[in-house]
Design a protein around this motif. Structure first.
Motif, mmCIF file in Angstrom:
data_model
loop_
_atom_site.group_PDB
_atom_site.id
_atom_site.type_symbol
_atom_site.label_atom_id
_atom_site.label_comp_id
_atom_site.label_asym_id
_atom_site.label_seq_id
_atom_site.Cartn_x
_atom_site.Cartn_y
_atom_site.Cartn_z
ATOM 1 N N PHE A 197 -36.407 -13.404 -3.653
ATOM 2 C CA PHE A 197 -37.667 -13.818 -3.033
ATOM 3 C C PHE A 197 -38.391 -12.592 -2.441
ATOM 4 O O PHE A 197 -39.585 -12.383 -2.666
ATOM 5 N N LEU A 198 -37.632 -11.769 -1.715
ATOM 6 C CA LEU A 198 -38.229 -10.572 -1.115
ATOM 7 C C LEU A 198 -38.744 -9.614 -2.193
ATOM 8 O O LEU A 198 -39.848 -9.074 -2.082
ATOM 9 N N ALA A 199 -37.911 -9.430 -3.222
ATOM 10 C CA ALA A 199 -38.287 -8.486 -4.288
ATOM 11 C C ALA A 199 -39.564 -8.953 -4.992
ATOM 12 O O ALA A 199 -40.469 -8.153 -5.252
ATOM 13 N N LEU A 200 -39.653 -10.252 -5.276
ATOM 14 C CA LEU A 200 -40.855 -10.765 -5.944
ATOM 15 C C LEU A 200 -42.072 -10.569 -5.040
ATOM 16 O O LEU A 200 -43.142 -10.169 -5.488
ATOM 17 N N HIS A 201 -41.876 -10.791 -3.741
ATOM 18 C CA HIS A 201 -42.984 -10.597 -2.804
ATOM 19 C C HIS A 201 -43.364 -9.134 -2.655
ATOM 20 O O HIS A 201 -44.515 -8.815 -2.334
ATOM 21 N N ALA A 202 -42.400 -8.256 -2.884
ATOM 22 C CA ALA A 202 -42.718 -6.815 -2.821
ATOM 23 C C ALA A 202 -43.441 -6.376 -4.090
ATOM 24 O O ALA A 202 -43.907 -5.238 -4.177
ATOM 25 N N GLY A 203 -43.511 -7.257 -5.088
ATOM 26 C CA GLY A 203 -44.269 -6.953 -6.298
ATOM 27 C C GLY A 203 -43.434 -6.597 -7.512
ATOM 28 O O GLY A 203 -43.973 -6.223 -8.555
ATOM 29 N N GLY A 256 -36.203 -0.594 -9.749
ATOM 30 C CA GLY A 256 -36.138 -2.046 -9.847
ATOM 31 C C GLY A 256 -35.223 -2.523 -8.726
ATOM 32 O O GLY A 256 -34.906 -1.756 -7.812
ATOM 33 N N ILE A 257 -34.742 -3.766 -8.824
ATOM 34 C CA ILE A 257 -33.942 -4.321 -7.729
ATOM 35 C C ILE A 257 -32.636 -4.936 -8.229
ATOM 36 O O ILE A 257 -32.623 -5.716 -9.191
ATOM 37 N N ASP A 258 -31.552 -4.572 -7.558
ATOM 38 C CA ASP A 258 -30.279 -5.276 -7.704
ATOM 39 C C ASP A 258 -30.197 -6.226 -6.506
ATOM 40 O O ASP A 258 -30.121 -5.776 -5.367
ATOM 41 N N ALA A 259 -30.266 -7.534 -6.813
ATOM 42 C CA ALA A 259 -30.236 -8.532 -5.741
ATOM 43 C C ALA A 259 -28.890 -9.241 -5.753
ATOM 44 O O ALA A 259 -28.213 -9.289 -6.781
ATOM 45 N N VAL A 260 -28.517 -9.800 -4.608
ATOM 46 C CA VAL A 260 -27.253 -10.548 -4.559
ATOM 47 C C VAL A 260 -27.456 -11.995 -4.127
ATOM 48 O O VAL A 260 -26.491 -12.740 -4.017
ATOM 49 N N SER A 261 -28.701 -12.380 -3.879
ATOM 50 C CA SER A 261 -28.949 -13.744 -3.400
ATOM 51 C C SER A 261 -30.382 -14.135 -3.735
ATOM 52 O O SER A 261 -31.232 -13.256 -3.954
ATOM 53 N N PRO A 262 -30.656 -15.438 -3.739
ATOM 54 C CA PRO A 262 -32.049 -15.864 -3.949
ATOM 55 C C PRO A 262 -32.983 -15.283 -2.890
ATOM 56 O O PRO A 262 -34.130 -14.957 -3.186
ATOM 57 N N GLY A 263 -32.495 -15.125 -1.666
ATOM 58 C CA GLY A 263 -33.331 -14.547 -0.611
ATOM 59 C C GLY A 263 -33.789 -13.141 -0.979
ATOM 60 O O GLY A 263 -34.950 -12.776 -0.773
ATOM 61 N N GLU A 264 -32.872 -12.349 -1.532
ATOM 62 C CA GLU A 264 -33.258 -10.993 -1.921
ATOM 63 C C GLU A 264 -34.225 -11.028 -3.119
ATOM 64 O O GLU A 264 -35.126 -10.191 -3.214
#
Ligand SMILES: Cc1ncc(COP(=O)(O)O)c(C=O)c1O
Length: 409
Positions: free
Chosen positions: A84-90, A74-82
């Motif tokens: 956004f990228l994670a959602l786009h990666a599926g 899964g993804i540990d994100a630190v910003s909305p940009g990350e």
């Protein structure tokens, strides 16, 4: 990466050939090493089967994210940009957690509207924005007040660190969550990077577990990342099997003893991607000063800031001439107009000729993701090497037009 005919090869391509094909400087990633590291980690923690959230600040190339997704991360994100990228990666929202610091109201809105849980990092965040969390699941980032990590900038879990909520403020946070009808589902920590002593991680996990005891609503604890890799051949890396076994044992004991069915989360960044990445750079100058030989390259702290920021060691090899006769101690410098722009001090390598390609190792984490366009230098291309397949361009090199991308005309 392998050495053949005194040159560095990635798959079937020499480093020099990759640079000819894709230009210099160039980030190169090896798929097999990514997979190997993921499997090592999964195996080390097999007794507690944690959710592995990749700390994508370490490397946010979308193709790398997709590979890790296929492996089960899964993804540990630190910003909305990350996010956004994670959602786009599926990745699905439930596979993502946000652990931002000093988030704006807009950051919070973007996150909760995408149904992603936030690790609350400070009291003000709830005082100012508590209304956004009504009816929502939230988690709290605790500061366990434990020193860990390597360089002082990588030590994030002590009382003077800007991260997380200290024990003394915990009840205040709980009060605010209650007032806003938010549902506490998790506790989080990240005590630092380059942790070698399992004890500090175990001690801080104990604090999370102890805090979790009082709240039946808590369904997960997230103990962060921070596993160290070998940058230098004499470095000690985290004994991942030992840490995985001991954490799993302690976690399972707690769940059994207290009849709690908690989920464990870990957030590795560096461990998964560091060794898979290399930065290739072509030599542009050799300067023989009074006491030093300086090798000038076409990259620098703009593309790999770790040596300048953390005084980090990255092994550097002359990829065009791995072990030639003229072996000398040299200083490898970048092309930024900054004196801090040194990639490697006192390195015993085959003195390169102009145009030789140097290979900087362990550049897969906090390399490209921390790169900038300082000095209006373009960001390099990134290439993936996977088995016998032709190298795949996974991000194009920037072009001059990219310098205008935020201006109005
Ligand atoms: C909240 C959080 N989790 C995980 C990580 C990953 O750390 P590492 O790359 O050392 O595993 C970081 C790194 O800064 C972080 O801030």
């Amino acid at each position: 990466m392998k050495v053949e005919n005194n040159q560095i090869y990635f798959g079937n391509e020499s480093a020099a050939r990759l640079v000819e094909q894709f230009g210099s400087p160039l980030y190169v990633y090896e798929y097999d090493i990514l997979v190997r590291q993921y499997e090592r980690l999964k195996n080390a923690f097999k007794d507690s089967t944690p959710s592995i959230l990749f700390a994508c600040k370490a490397n946010s190339n979308i193709e790398i994210l997709k590979i890790l997704k296929r492996l089960g991360a899964g993804i540990d994100a630190v910003s909305p940009g990350e996010i956004f990228l994670a959602l786009h990666a599926g990745f699905k929202p439930e596979q993502i957690l946000l652990t931002g610091t000093n988030l704006t109201r807009d950051d919070i809105i973007y996150t909760v509207e995408n149904n992603i849980i936030i690790n609350i990092d400070n009291v003000s965040m709830l005082e100012e924005n508590g209304d956004l969390f009504t009816g929502r699941d939230v988690s709290i980032r605790l500061n366990p007040d434990i020193h860990s990590g390597g360089h002082t900038y990588l030590d994030t879990g002590h009382r003077d660190s800007k991260f997380g909520i200290l024990h003394k403020d915990f009840s205040k946070i709980i009060g605010l969550l209650k007032r806003h009808n938010a549902n506490l589902v998790g506790l989080h920590q990240h005590i630092g990077s380059e942790i070698t002593a399992a004890d500090s991680l175990l001690d801080s996990m104990d604090k999370l577990l102890e805090a979790a005891l009082a709240y039946e609503s808590i369904s997960f604890i997230d103990i962060g990342g921070g596993y160290k890799v070998k940058y230098h051949e004499d470095d000690t890396e985290t004994d991942i099997d030992d840490i995985g076994t001991r954490i799993s044992e302690r976690f399972n004991d707690f769940c059994q003893k207290n009849e709690r069915n908690l989920r464990l989360i870990i957030e590795p960044g560096k461990f998964l991607v560091s060794e898979s990445g290399y930065l290739l750079t072509a030599v542009q100058s050799i300067k023989r000063n009074e006491e030093k030989v300086m090798v000038g390259t076409d990259t620098g702290m703009n593309h790999l800031i770790r040596p300048a920021l953390y005084q980090a060691y990255h092994e550097i090899i002359n990829a065009s001439n791995v072990s030639g006769d003229n072996n000398e101690k040299v200083e490898i410098v970048g092309n930024m107009c900054e004196s801090a722009d040194v990639l490697g001090k006192d390195r015993q390598i085959t003195v390169p000729g102009i145009g030789d390609v140097l290979c900087i190792k362990n550049a897969g984490s906090y390399g490209y993701s921390m790169a900038s366009m300082y000095n209006a230098r373009m960001l390099p291309a990134e290439v993936l090497i996977q088995g016998g397949r032709p190298p795949r361009l996974i991000r194009r090199r920037q072009i001059f037009d990219d310098l205008f991308f935020l201006t109005s005309d």
